[in-house]
Design an enzyme around this catalytic site. Structure first.
Site, mmCIF file in Angstrom:
data_model
loop_
_atom_site.group_PDB
_atom_site.id
_atom_site.type_symbol
_atom_site.label_atom_id
_atom_site.label_comp_id
_atom_site.label_asym_id
_atom_site.label_seq_id
_atom_site.Cartn_x
_atom_site.Cartn_y
_atom_site.Cartn_z
ATOM 1 N N LYS A 1 13.073 -2.319 -8.403
ATOM 2 C CA LYS A 1 13.542 -1.428 -7.188
ATOM 3 C C LYS A 1 13.984 -2.309 -5.947
ATOM 4 C CE LYS A 1 13.784 1.311 -3.652
ATOM 5 N NZ LYS A 1 12.389 1.190 -2.892
ATOM 6 N N SER B 1 7.670 3.949 -0.782
ATOM 7 C CA SER B 1 6.662 4.459 0.089
ATOM 8 C C SER B 1 7.401 5.122 1.230
ATOM 9 C CB SER B 1 5.790 3.509 0.548
ATOM 10 O OG SER B 1 5.173 2.764 -0.273
ATOM 11 N N HIS C 1 4.363 1.656 -8.059
ATOM 12 C CA HIS C 1 3.433 0.701 -7.839
ATOM 13 C C HIS C 1 2.355 0.768 -9.098
ATOM 14 C CE1 HIS C 1 3.932 1.460 -3.389
ATOM 15 N NE2 HIS C 1 4.355 0.074 -3.522
ATOM 16 N N GLY D 1 0.866 -1.128 0.173
ATOM 17 C CA GLY D 1 0.052 -0.047 -0.205
ATOM 18 C C GLY D 1 0.764 1.234 0.140
ATOM 19 N N TYR D 2 0.235 2.133 0.438
ATOM 20 C CA TYR D 2 0.735 3.520 0.095
ATOM 21 C C TYR D 2 1.461 4.033 -1.209
ATOM 22 C CZ TYR D 2 1.496 8.167 2.181
ATOM 23 O OH TYR D 2 1.379 9.440 2.737
#
Ligand code: PAF
Length: 288
Positions: free
Chosen positions: A149, A186, A37, A31-32
């Site tokens: 990454k 994030s 993403h 998430g975030y």
């Protein structure tokens, strides 16, 4: 876009999709969401009929001293971004749904989990491999997309899939960077203004390494020492590691030797924020 919180509902949905011959592409996340993403979603969208994204901050990949409780979360924003980007299903389980009992079974990908990130986060990749295996059994994807990454994570997952015969293909998508070169993460939101400015030193040191190798340097110890100089003169960042591996085997190397390329990886801490980055270094092959 459908949001599923239950493991059994996700499994049933995946079974139905498969029964209808739909190809499931999977993007696992914590998430975030940021553009990195979302680029994985684009990659999944190209090849899948149905794109499933998981949003789950997996506690088992954080050591007790790490940032599990402060890890940035905003599920409302994540759902909006996912929907706008064309995700079909978000799987967003609670911790108790994923880990109802104390777990006794884990996936350990030996050797590669011990070096570089593994030296500083010894239990991290066991947590990652185990949760990814669980997610594969829940989402039942035909393929899953991971970001370059986290190059070591992508290698660990590939090796797990290969060694344990998971029926899933792994796609690795390129790193997405901010305009000044900082790899999207994030955790970048934790950086102070000064640290954010200085954090570009990771990218700059990788560019320096790439240049040196392109110009003919084959001694990676010398390359590391140039990167080290740049980072320590240009920032207050504390280096955890700068390392080089053979991208095919993830074994550490100190010389390019006969390889066409090496993968340079580094982790640098700015205050409590730990950033990682990596880049392929292509060897120059001058004919004599
Ligand atoms: O890369 C991540 O966000 C996580 O490590 C993953 C793959 C979602 C597993 O929790």
């Amino acid at each position: 876009m459908k949001v599923i919180n239950s493991v059994t509902e996700m499994q049933r949905t995946a079974d139905e999709l498969r029964a209808y011959g739909r190809k499931i592409g999977f993007v696992p996340t914590m998430g975030y969401l940021h553009d990195g993403h979302l680029s994985l979603v684009d990659e999944a969208r190209k090849r899948a009929d149905v794109v499933v994204m998981s949003v789950f901050v997996n506690p088992t990949q954080f050591a007790p001293t790490e940032d599990l409780t402060t890890y940035p979360r905003d599920i409302g924003r994540d759902l909006k971004l996912a929907e706008d980007r064309g995700v079909d299903i978000v799987f967003n389980p609670a911790d108790k749904e994923m880990y109802p009992d104390e777990e006794f079974a884990f996936v350990e990908v030996e050797r590669v989990s011990r070096l570089l990130e593994g030296e500083f986060r010894p239990t991290h990749f066991r947590g990652v491999a185990s949760v990814v295996a669980k997610l594969f059994n829940i989402v039942k994807p035909h393929f899953a997309v991971f970001g370059q990454k986290d190059a070591q994570q992508a290698f660990v997952v590939r090796k797990m899939v290969r060694d344990l015969n998971f029926d899933v293909s792994i796609v690795v998508a390129p790193i997405v960077r901010e305009e000044d070169g900082l790899a999207m993460s994030s955790r970048n939101v934790y950086l102070s203004e000064t640290d954010r400015r200085e954090a570009t030193v990771l990218y700059r040191s990788l560019i320096l390494a790439r240049g040196l190798v392109r110009e003919g340097t084959t001694d990676l110890v010398a390359v590391r020492s140039e990167m080290l100089k740049l980072i320590s003169s240009g920032s207050k960042g504390k280096i955890d590691y700068i390392g080089f591996v053979n991208p095919e085997t993830f074994e550490r190397i100190e010389e390019i030797g006969k390889l066409d390329k090496a993968l340079a990886l580094l982790a640098v801490r700015f205050g409590k924020t730990r950033l990682i980055d990596n880049m392929y270094l292509e060897a120059s092959r001058r004919e004599i």
